[in-house]
Structures are given as structure tokens and as C-alpha cells.
Design an enzyme around this catalytic site. Structure first.
Site, PDB file in Angstrom:
ATOM      1  N   HIS A 118       0.854  -1.195   0.000  1.00  0.00           N
ATOM      2  CA  HIS A 118       0.000   0.000   0.000  1.00  0.00           C
ATOM      3  C   HIS A 118       0.884   1.236   0.000  1.00  0.00           C
ATOM      4  CE1 HIS A 118      -2.672   3.090   1.694  1.00  0.00           C
ATOM      5  NE2 HIS A 118      -3.689   2.342   1.325  1.00  0.00           N
ATOM      6  N   ARG A 122      -2.516   1.079  -4.599  1.00  0.00           N
ATOM      7  CA  ARG A 122      -2.366  -0.375  -4.587  1.00  0.00           C
ATOM      8  C   ARG A 122      -2.494  -0.896  -6.005  1.00  0.00           C
ATOM      9  NH1 ARG A 122      -6.974  -2.295  -0.685  1.00  0.00           N
ATOM     10  NH2 ARG A 122      -7.911  -0.319  -1.326  1.00  0.00           N
ATOM     11  N   LYS A 164      -5.815  -0.695  -8.455  1.00  0.00           N
ATOM     12  CA  LYS A 164      -6.765   0.256  -7.901  1.00  0.00           C
ATOM     13  C   LYS A 164      -6.771   1.526  -8.749  1.00  0.00           C
ATOM     14  CE  LYS A 164      -8.070  -2.207  -4.384  1.00  0.00           C
ATOM     15  NZ  LYS A 164      -9.473  -2.656  -4.227  1.00  0.00           N
ATOM     16  N   ASP A 224      -5.568   8.226  -7.279  1.00  0.00           N
ATOM     17  CA  ASP A 224      -6.133   9.049  -6.207  1.00  0.00           C
ATOM     18  C   ASP A 224      -5.117  10.145  -5.914  1.00  0.00           C
ATOM     19  OD1 ASP A 224      -6.819  10.160  -3.698  1.00  0.00           O
ATOM     20  OD2 ASP A 224      -7.643   8.280  -2.954  1.00  0.00           O
ATOM     21  N   CYS A 261      -4.300  11.821  -3.343  1.00  0.00           N
ATOM     22  CA  CYS A 261      -3.501  11.815  -2.114  1.00  0.00           C
ATOM     23  C   CYS A 261      -2.202  11.040  -2.303  1.00  0.00           C
ATOM     24  CB  CYS A 261      -4.293  11.247  -0.945  1.00  0.00           C
ATOM     25  SG  CYS A 261      -4.590   9.471  -0.994  1.00  0.00           S
ATOM     26  N   TYR A 262      -2.191  10.080  -3.245  1.00  0.00           N
ATOM     27  CA  TYR A 262      -0.969   9.305  -3.468  1.00  0.00           C
ATOM     28  C   TYR A 262       0.083  10.091  -4.248  1.00  0.00           C
ATOM     29  CZ  TYR A 262      -3.692   5.520  -1.599  1.00  0.00           C
ATOM     30  OH  TYR A 262      -4.439   4.754  -0.756  1.00  0.00           O
ATOM     31  N   ASP A 296      -9.633  13.747  -4.542  1.00  0.00           N
ATOM     32  CA  ASP A 296      -9.154  12.441  -4.975  1.00  0.00           C
ATOM     33  C   ASP A 296      -9.097  12.409  -6.502  1.00  0.00           C
ATOM     34  OD1 ASP A 296      -9.319   9.810  -5.999  1.00  0.00           O
ATOM     35  OD2 ASP A 296     -10.662   9.092  -4.447  1.00  0.00           O
ATOM     36  N   ASP A 330     -11.587  18.086  -0.157  1.00  0.00           N
ATOM     37  CA  ASP A 330     -11.577  18.028   1.299  1.00  0.00           C
ATOM     38  C   ASP A 330     -10.189  18.423   1.783  1.00  0.00           C
ATOM     39  OD1 ASP A 330      -9.889  15.508   1.604  1.00  0.00           O
ATOM     40  OD2 ASP A 330     -11.590  14.690   0.492  1.00  0.00           O
ATOM     41  N   HIS A 345      -7.245  15.688   1.073  1.00  0.00           N
ATOM     42  CA  HIS A 345      -6.748  15.620  -0.307  1.00  0.00           C
ATOM     43  C   HIS A 345      -6.137  16.940  -0.760  1.00  0.00           C
ATOM     44  CE1 HIS A 345      -9.189  11.896  -0.487  1.00  0.00           C
ATOM     45  NE2 HIS A 345      -8.268  11.529  -1.360  1.00  0.00           N
TER      46      HIS A 345
END
Length: 478
Positions: free
Chosen positions: A234, A288, A291, A294, A296-297, A371, A378, A381
Site C-alpha cells: 500500500h 495499490r 486500484k 487518487d 492523495c498518493y 481524490d 476536502d 486531499h
């Protein structure tokens, strides 16, 4: 022609979600001007509304995350180049200190049980707005209580519970080590066996899981093997593992750093590089395997590459199994916008493509970052998209250190170390944490200097200035 992710002629619900995400993201290319612009003022307004007017009612469910909201907002302000006036800084300091538990550590809010994750968030927020002296926050941190709290959570295998009777999680390990480093609380007693725990969390994919399963022999001794990782690799856990490994580097033995006890760097490089999406994902990162991307990654995965360089991994890894490509742009885009990228050195990931994802897909016109579309923005993020944008724009690396010996701290005196050994250890810890600096000549800002954000410290996700300020104070450096 943009190429969708292949599905091997075996569609699944996951592949349908991937295809729909790619459709939405790729459609933004033709709708958005190029090069994209960072909507700095709208994001600052978004952050100010959250900080001064409060969050919507549904955030009540996040009551145990109050220090995190403070940290996300304050850090986002600083990455964008803004700060609070003295009066509002003091309000923030007073609010954060209300979450400190009388016995040490910080909880998720006033009168809540101490927990490693909000402890890191609270101390990081104080690094931004705090100062030494009465009411400044730094001298009001109960370091003795915090150190005892940390030791109370330590397990024989080197892991830590995140709170009393809480779960074991590598995020807690990172939060503890980062906090202990900032406050000069890192001791051999605290760090014993942590490298072995981190190494055991590395999965067959190369990334890191949240924890591992320890086994003990009949005499109660920890067994080196088997020690399987629990769960899949992750992005967030991998960032915490690499950050922890870097923070431990000055106190590890050569065998732990580079021998059979060390992490498998080639494997983690490959896994991290493969987390970057392709053309139709606009170069965003997923957390991941298989997936969706996103925002945040952008930090949790994108921020790992600076840590890898600190661990000795150089750019010559960039040929591993190919490299992700920058998203295609409309033919009407100004060709001069790409000129600054013509001579860019090969990187382990495509920094230009990541900036495109953040500025084209993650930004919301009314303020804040998300995201991915069509989701709402938010604080979480917004903060981590901006941190990812920073790490994509700037190269921050370790430079030559300077350190002045400091007097013994009674809190850290151990019969197992001489005064000289303690000072040597503190010097190594301080140098590893402090001497990161932006290499201005290697900055690459998509869209020009109007899109530039401040450089972020790879180890702490603070601006370099704020990380250094707290480190100087607690290590007694001028």
C-alpha cells in the site's frame, strides 16, 4: 491517441471502474487550457473557510482527528506560500495544546486518549505555528510524558501499538519516529528491533503492508523467520516504511542497513514506479495494484522517490521495466510550455505527468483539491495533493552537515551509553533530519513560476523552514 489500460479480454467490476475513470480523466484534457494554472487564491479561500468558519456537520464523525485537520490546513497554507497572523497562530497553538494528554502524547481532541497518529499531527502543526517560550507551544510539550507513552506502546518484535490496547500499524511507527526525531527523543531503547519489523512488512510485490505476524520460539525469543507481512502493499504504508527507515538510518548497524536485514530497494523502486498511471490516468498515482488513481498518493507514493535518493537509490533505476509517459495534451497547447522539460534528467517517475494530474484533474474550480473527479474536495486531499505537487516540482536532497555538540539531556541519559556516544548518536540523527535542501537548479514547475509552491521536507511533510526551526531548538543548535 490515448491508450486505455488493457483488460486481457476479461472484464471485471474493477476494469469497468478503471475504464470509466479513464474516460472522465481523459475528457478533461480537451476541456482544460494548457499549460494548466494553479488556482492559488481559490484554494487559500477554501482553506480559510475551513479554518475560521469550521467544517460541515457531517465532519462530526471525524471528532478524533482534530489535530489532523489542523495540520492539513496549516501545512496546505504554507505549501501555497501563506501563513497566519500572530493572533491566529496563538489561537491554533492553544487549540492544539488542548489535545495533549496529562500523561503524555496527544489525543484526537480534548480529553481523548493519547494516540500516535494525532501526536504526530499535533507536533507537526506546532512546528508550523509554534515557537519557544511561554505560550509558544514548544516548551509546553510534555516530552518526558511523551517518551514514557512511546515506550509503553513498544512490542518485543519492534512494532508499536498505536494506542493503549490499539492495533499494530506501521503508520504508528512512522508517526512515533518522526515525532521523536523532531523533539530529540530518539534513543537506542526506543529504536531497538524496529528495523526488523519494518523489513518484515515488505511484501512480495516490493511495497509494504501495515504489519507482520511475529513468531517466537519455545523460550520466548523472536524468530527471524517466518515473519509474513499482513495484507497487500500500500502506498501509505510504503511511505511510512521508507520514512521510518530513513529516520532510523543513523542508528542502524551496517547489517541492518545494507545486509540481509535490510529492505529490498530494487523491489520497492519497481513497485513505486508501477503505481503511476498511464496516459489516460493523466499520470496520477494509485495506492495499490489494480486500484484507481487518487490525488492523495501524489504524496504518499510520489514523495517516496526523494526518500529513496536519501537511501542511496539514484536515477539510474529509471530503466526498470520502462517508464510512465506524460499525458498527451491538445495540439493547440503552446509548444514553448514544454521547452523547460527538454533537458530534464531521467527520473524514477514522470514528474511532469504528476503535475498535470494534480492541476488538471485534482483541482476544483471553486477551491480545494480532491481524490479525482467527480468527487468533492476536502482538507486531506488538498494537503496531500499540494505536497505531491511540491515533491514533483522540487528536488530536495541531503547536503553537507554542520553540528555543534550539545549538553546532555537528563531525559535521554542511559547507562548503556557514554556521554560521547550519546552526542555522536544525536549528531547523526540531527544531520539525517536537518540537512535536506532544495536544489533550485533542478526545479521543474509546469506552467511557470506562477504555479510554484514551497518545497516540502521529504521526511516530515513540513516545509523545510519549519522542520529545521523545530529541530534547531530541540537539538540546541543556533
Amino acid at each position: 491517441m490515448l491508450r486505455p489500460t488493457p483488460i486481457d479480454n476479461h472484464p471485471t467490476p474493477t476494469s469497468y471502474d478503471q475504464r470509466e475513470t479513464e474516460r472522465i480523466l481523459s475528457s478533461l484534457l480537451s476541456e482544460s487550457p494548457y499549460p494548466p494554472t494553479l488556482n492559488r487564491n481559490t484554494h487559500l479561500n477554501f482553506l480559510a473557510r475551513a479554518l475560521f468558519q469550521g467544517f460541515p456537520k457531517h465532519y462530526t464523525a471525524q471528532d478524533a482527528s482534530q489535530p489532523w485537520f489542523m495540520f492539513w490546513l496549516l501545512q496546505a497554507f504554507n505549501v501555497l506560500g501563506a501563513g497566519l497572523d500572530p493572533a491566529n497562530k496563538q489561537r491554533a497553538i492553544d487549540t492544539i495544546l488542548k489535545a495533549q494528554h496529562p500523561d503524555g502524547g496527544f489525543g484526537g481532541g480534548p480529553k481523548q486518549a493519547p494516540h500516535l497518529l494525532p501526536t504526530y499531527a499535533a507536533v507537526s502543526a506546532l512546528a508550523i505555528v509554534g515557537r519557544p517560550g511561554e505560550g509558544g507551544g514548544w516548551d509546553q510539550i510534555n516530552r518526558k510524558g511523551m517518551y514514557d507513552f512511546f515506550l509503553s506502546l513498544k512490542q518485543p518484535d519492534g512494532s508499536f501499538h498505536v494506542s493503549k490496547h490499539g492495533e499494530v500499524d506501521i503508520r504508528g511507527t512512522y508517526c512515533l519516529l518522526a515525532t521523536a526525531t523532531l523533539l530529540n527523543l530518539l534513543t537506542p531503547t526506543l529504536t531497538a528491533n524496529i528495523p526488523g519489523f519494518i523489513r518484515s512488512c515488505q511484501t512480495y510485490e516490493g511495497g509494504f503492508a501495515s504489519a507482520s505476524q511475529p513468531y517466537y520460539d519455545p523460550d520466548g525469543n523472536l524468530m527471524h523467520s517466518p515473519r509474513p507481512a499482513l495484507g497487500e502493499a500500500h502506498g501509505g504504508y510504503t511511505a511510512c516504511a521508507l520514512g521510518s527507515w530513513m529516520l532510523l538510518k543513523p542508528v542502524m548497524s551496517d547489517e541492518e542497513r545494507e545486509g540481509r536485514e535490510g529492505i529490498l530497494k530494487e523491489n520497492v523502486v519497481r513497485w513505486l514506479a508501477k503505481m503511476q498511471g498511464g496516459e489516460m490516468d493523466l499520470g496520477g498515482f494509485r495506492g495499490r495494484t489494480n486500484k484507481l488513481v487518487d490525488g492523495c498518493y501524489s504524496w504518499w507514493v510520489g514523495g517516496c522517490f526523494a526518500l529513496l535518493e536519501g537511501l542511496g537509490v539514484k536515477h539510474d533505476w529509471s530503466a526498470i521495466d520502462g517508464e510512465p509517459q506524460s499525458a498527451s495534451v491538445p495540439e493547440s497547447a503552446d509548444a514553448d510550455a514544454d521547452a523547460e522539460w527538454d533537458d530534464i534528467e531521467d527520473e524514477l517517475y514522470n514528474t511532469k505527468a504528476l503535475q498535470e494530474y494534480i492541476l488538471i484533474a485534482a483541482q476544483v474550480s471553486s477551491g480545494g483539491l480532491r481524490d479525482k473527479p467527480p468527487k468533492n474536495p476536502d482538507a486531506y486531499h488538498t494537503s496531500y495533493n499540494l505536497a505531491g505537487l511540491s515533491t514533483a516540482q522540487h528536488r530536495v536532497r541531503i547536503v553537507e552537515p554542520e553540528y555543534a555538540s550539545m549538553s546532555d539531556d537528563p531525559l535521554l541519559i542511559s547507562p548503556d551509553e557514554s556521554s560521547t556516544e550519546r552526542d555522536t548518536r544525536r549528531r547523526k540523527v540531527y544531520e539525517t533530519a536537518y540537512y535536506w535542501k532544495e536544489v533550485e537548479s533542478q526545479s521543474r514547475v509546469l506552467g511557470g513560476m506562477k504555479n510554484r509552491v514551497n518545497a516540502t521536507h521529504p521526511l516530515f511533510n513540513l516545509t523545510v523552514t519549519h522542520a529545521r526551526g523545530m529541530l534547531r531548538y530541540f537539538y540546541g543548535q543556533s
